[in-house]
Design a protein around this motif. Sequence first.
Motif, PDB file in Angstrom:
ATOM      1  N   TYR A  17       9.585   6.216   3.630  1.00  0.00           N
ATOM      2  CA  TYR A  17      10.084   6.491   2.281  1.00  0.00           C
ATOM      3  C   TYR A  17      10.530   5.191   1.615  1.00  0.00           C
ATOM      4  CZ  TYR A  17      13.085   8.113  -1.487  1.00  0.00           C
ATOM      5  OH  TYR A  17      13.671   8.317  -2.718  1.00  0.00           O
ATOM      6  N   GLY A  18      10.102   5.005   0.363  1.00  0.00           N
ATOM      7  CA  GLY A  18      10.484   3.813  -0.385  1.00  0.00           C
ATOM      8  C   GLY A  18      11.458   4.120  -1.497  1.00  0.00           C
TER       9      GLY A  18
ATOM     10  N   ARG B 131       0.896  -1.163   0.000  1.00  0.00           N
ATOM     11  CA  ARG B 131       0.000   0.000   0.000  1.00  0.00           C
ATOM     12  C   ARG B 131       0.929   1.206   0.000  1.00  0.00           C
ATOM     13  NH1 ARG B 131      -3.184  -0.052   5.184  1.00  0.00           N
ATOM     14  NH2 ARG B 131      -1.139  -0.528   5.983  1.00  0.00           N
ATOM     15  N   PHE B 132       0.677   2.182  -0.855  1.00  0.00           N
ATOM     16  CA  PHE B 132       1.593   3.309  -0.907  1.00  0.00           C
ATOM     17  C   PHE B 132       0.903   4.618  -1.233  1.00  0.00           C
ATOM     18  CE2 PHE B 132       1.524   1.749  -5.261  1.00  0.00           C
ATOM     19  CZ  PHE B 132       1.475   2.904  -6.018  1.00  0.00           C
ATOM     20  N   VAL B 133       1.640   5.703  -0.956  1.00  0.00           N
ATOM     21  CA  VAL B 133       1.244   7.042  -1.361  1.00  0.00           C
ATOM     22  C   VAL B 133       2.444   7.682  -2.034  1.00  0.00           C
ATOM     23  CG1 VAL B 133      -0.464   7.327   0.489  1.00  0.00           C
ATOM     24  CG2 VAL B 133       1.889   8.114   0.841  1.00  0.00           C
ATOM     25  N   VAL B 134       2.181   8.652  -2.881  1.00  0.00           N
ATOM     26  CA  VAL B 134       3.249   9.416  -3.518  1.00  0.00           C
ATOM     27  C   VAL B 134       3.055  10.874  -3.143  1.00  0.00           C
ATOM     28  CG1 VAL B 134       4.253  10.145  -5.719  1.00  0.00           C
ATOM     29  CG2 VAL B 134       3.427   7.797  -5.446  1.00  0.00           C
ATOM     30  N   ASN B 135       4.123  11.509  -2.707  1.00  0.00           N
ATOM     31  CA  ASN B 135       4.104  12.930  -2.402  1.00  0.00           C
ATOM     32  C   ASN B 135       5.334  13.580  -2.997  1.00  0.00           C
ATOM     33  OD1 ASN B 135       3.039  15.329  -0.999  1.00  0.00           O
ATOM     34  ND2 ASN B 135       4.952  15.179   0.148  1.00  0.00           N
ATOM     35  N   ASP B 136       5.110  14.564  -3.836  1.00  0.00           N
ATOM     36  CA  ASP B 136       6.197  15.354  -4.420  1.00  0.00           C
ATOM     37  C   ASP B 136       7.273  14.465  -5.061  1.00  0.00           C
ATOM     38  OD1 ASP B 136       7.365  17.793  -5.083  1.00  0.00           O
ATOM     39  OD2 ASP B 136       8.563  17.858  -3.240  1.00  0.00           O
ATOM     40  N   GLY B 137       6.826  13.436  -5.787  1.00  0.00           N
ATOM     41  CA  GLY B 137       7.752  12.571  -6.510  1.00  0.00           C
ATOM     42  C   GLY B 137       8.400  11.473  -5.695  1.00  0.00           C
ATOM     43  N   LYS B 138       8.032  11.375  -4.422  1.00  0.00           N
ATOM     44  CA  LYS B 138       8.584  10.337  -3.549  1.00  0.00           C
ATOM     45  C   LYS B 138       7.492   9.345  -3.184  1.00  0.00           C
ATOM     46  CE  LYS B 138      12.040  13.320  -1.321  1.00  0.00           C
ATOM     47  NZ  LYS B 138      12.072  14.286  -2.368  1.00  0.00           N
ATOM     48  N   SER B 139       7.825   8.059  -3.255  1.00  0.00           N
ATOM     49  CA  SER B 139       6.888   6.999  -2.914  1.00  0.00           C
ATOM     50  C   SER B 139       7.125   6.565  -1.469  1.00  0.00           C
ATOM     51  CB  SER B 139       7.096   5.810  -3.861  1.00  0.00           C
ATOM     52  OG  SER B 139       6.242   4.758  -3.510  1.00  0.00           O
TER      53      SER B 139
ATOM     54  N   TYR C 178      -1.361  14.565   3.833  1.00  0.00           N
ATOM     55  CA  TYR C 178      -0.048  14.104   4.288  1.00  0.00           C
ATOM     56  C   TYR C 178       0.538  15.177   5.206  1.00  0.00           C
ATOM     57  CZ  TYR C 178      -0.263  11.567  -0.246  1.00  0.00           C
ATOM     58  OH  TYR C 178      -0.626  10.815  -1.335  1.00  0.00           O
ATOM     59  N   TYR C 179       1.248  14.719   6.245  1.00  0.00           N
ATOM     60  CA  TYR C 179       1.878  15.634   7.192  1.00  0.00           C
ATOM     61  C   TYR C 179       3.317  15.215   7.466  1.00  0.00           C
ATOM     62  CZ  TYR C 179      -2.729  17.528   8.193  1.00  0.00           C
ATOM     63  OH  TYR C 179      -3.953  18.131   8.079  1.00  0.00           O
ATOM     64  N   ALA C 180       4.141  16.213   7.793  1.00  0.00           N
ATOM     65  CA  ALA C 180       5.493  15.935   8.263  1.00  0.00           C
ATOM     66  C   ALA C 180       5.395  15.389   9.680  1.00  0.00           C
ATOM     67  CB  ALA C 180       6.329  17.216   8.246  1.00  0.00           C
ATOM     68  N   ILE C 181       6.384  14.608  10.068  1.00  0.00           N
ATOM     69  CA  ILE C 181       6.466  14.106  11.442  1.00  0.00           C
ATOM     70  C   ILE C 181       7.610  14.867  12.103  1.00  0.00           C
ATOM     71  CG2 ILE C 181       6.875  12.113  12.924  1.00  0.00           C
ATOM     72  CD1 ILE C 181       5.924  10.336  10.574  1.00  0.00           C
ATOM     73  N   LYS C 182       7.332  15.477  13.254  1.00  0.00           N
ATOM     74  CA  LYS C 182       8.341  16.267  13.956  1.00  0.00           C
ATOM     75  C   LYS C 182       9.596  15.434  14.214  1.00  0.00           C
ATOM     76  CE  LYS C 182       5.051  19.297  16.273  1.00  0.00           C
ATOM     77  NZ  LYS C 182       4.440  19.649  17.569  1.00  0.00           N
ATOM     78  N   GLU C 183      10.735  16.039  13.985  1.00  0.00           N
ATOM     79  CA  GLU C 183      12.056  15.460  14.226  1.00  0.00           C
ATOM     80  C   GLU C 183      12.386  14.281  13.305  1.00  0.00           C
ATOM     81  OE1 GLU C 183      12.750  14.785  18.400  1.00  0.00           O
ATOM     82  OE2 GLU C 183      11.790  16.677  18.941  1.00  0.00           O
ATOM     83  N   ILE C 184      11.584  14.092  12.244  1.00  0.00           N
ATOM     84  CA  ILE C 184      11.889  13.068  11.239  1.00  0.00           C
ATOM     85  C   ILE C 184      11.831  13.743   9.874  1.00  0.00           C
ATOM     86  CG2 ILE C 184      11.129  10.915  10.144  1.00  0.00           C
ATOM     87  CD1 ILE C 184      10.007  10.017  12.796  1.00  0.00           C
ATOM     88  N   SER C 185      12.856  13.537   9.088  1.00  0.00           N
ATOM     89  CA  SER C 185      12.911  14.117   7.747  1.00  0.00           C
ATOM     90  C   SER C 185      11.831  13.506   6.855  1.00  0.00           C
ATOM     91  CB  SER C 185      14.286  13.852   7.134  1.00  0.00           C
ATOM     92  OG  SER C 185      14.279  14.138   5.740  1.00  0.00           O
ATOM     93  N   ILE C 186      11.255  14.324   5.960  1.00  0.00           N
ATOM     94  CA  ILE C 186      10.272  13.770   5.022  1.00  0.00           C
ATOM     95  C   ILE C 186      10.940  12.834   4.018  1.00  0.00           C
ATOM     96  CG2 ILE C 186       8.588  15.629   5.270  1.00  0.00           C
ATOM     97  CD1 ILE C 186       9.626  16.749   2.597  1.00  0.00           C
TER      98      ILE C 186
END
Length: 148
Positions: free
Chosen positions: A108-109, A30-38, A82-90
């Motif tokens: 991130y895949g 199961r996946f999502v794509v955001n800004d060219g990243k899977s 989609y949201y960023a997670i604090k203290e973890i890079s997107i």
Amino acid sequence: MRKFVFLMSIFFAVSSFITLGTAHADWAHRFVVNDGKSYIVSDTQVESTQIGAKIGKVTSYSDEEGTYSGNFSNVYPKGTEYYAIKEISINEAIAIKQDDGSFIKAAYGSEYEGKAINLKTVLFYIGGLFLLIIVFMLVKNNWKRKRG
């Protein structure tokens, strides 16, 4: 007898054309794509206190196999945020807002090379055009026989 064969040929051609476009995907994840990243969707919950800024949303959903453009998902409907997670890079992970307001982690895949048109779509339309030409030729041939 000729009429029966003719009608069966048309039925076969049309049903073949229809079934070409209804194959569903059997994606491994199961996946999502955001800004060219899977991102691969996990079952890991993310606490709401760890949620950062909104970074995007699903712009296209499909459960049919293919390559799509935009912020695509094979599991979440259009509009899912989609949201960023604090203290973890997107570049490592993001959070996906669930219908009930909770958040789930997606890791991130890889980079996603989305395209508006894929090979399967092109082959589908070429096959459909080919079948329409065959049906047209059969109808024309049958009409000529009846005229004389």
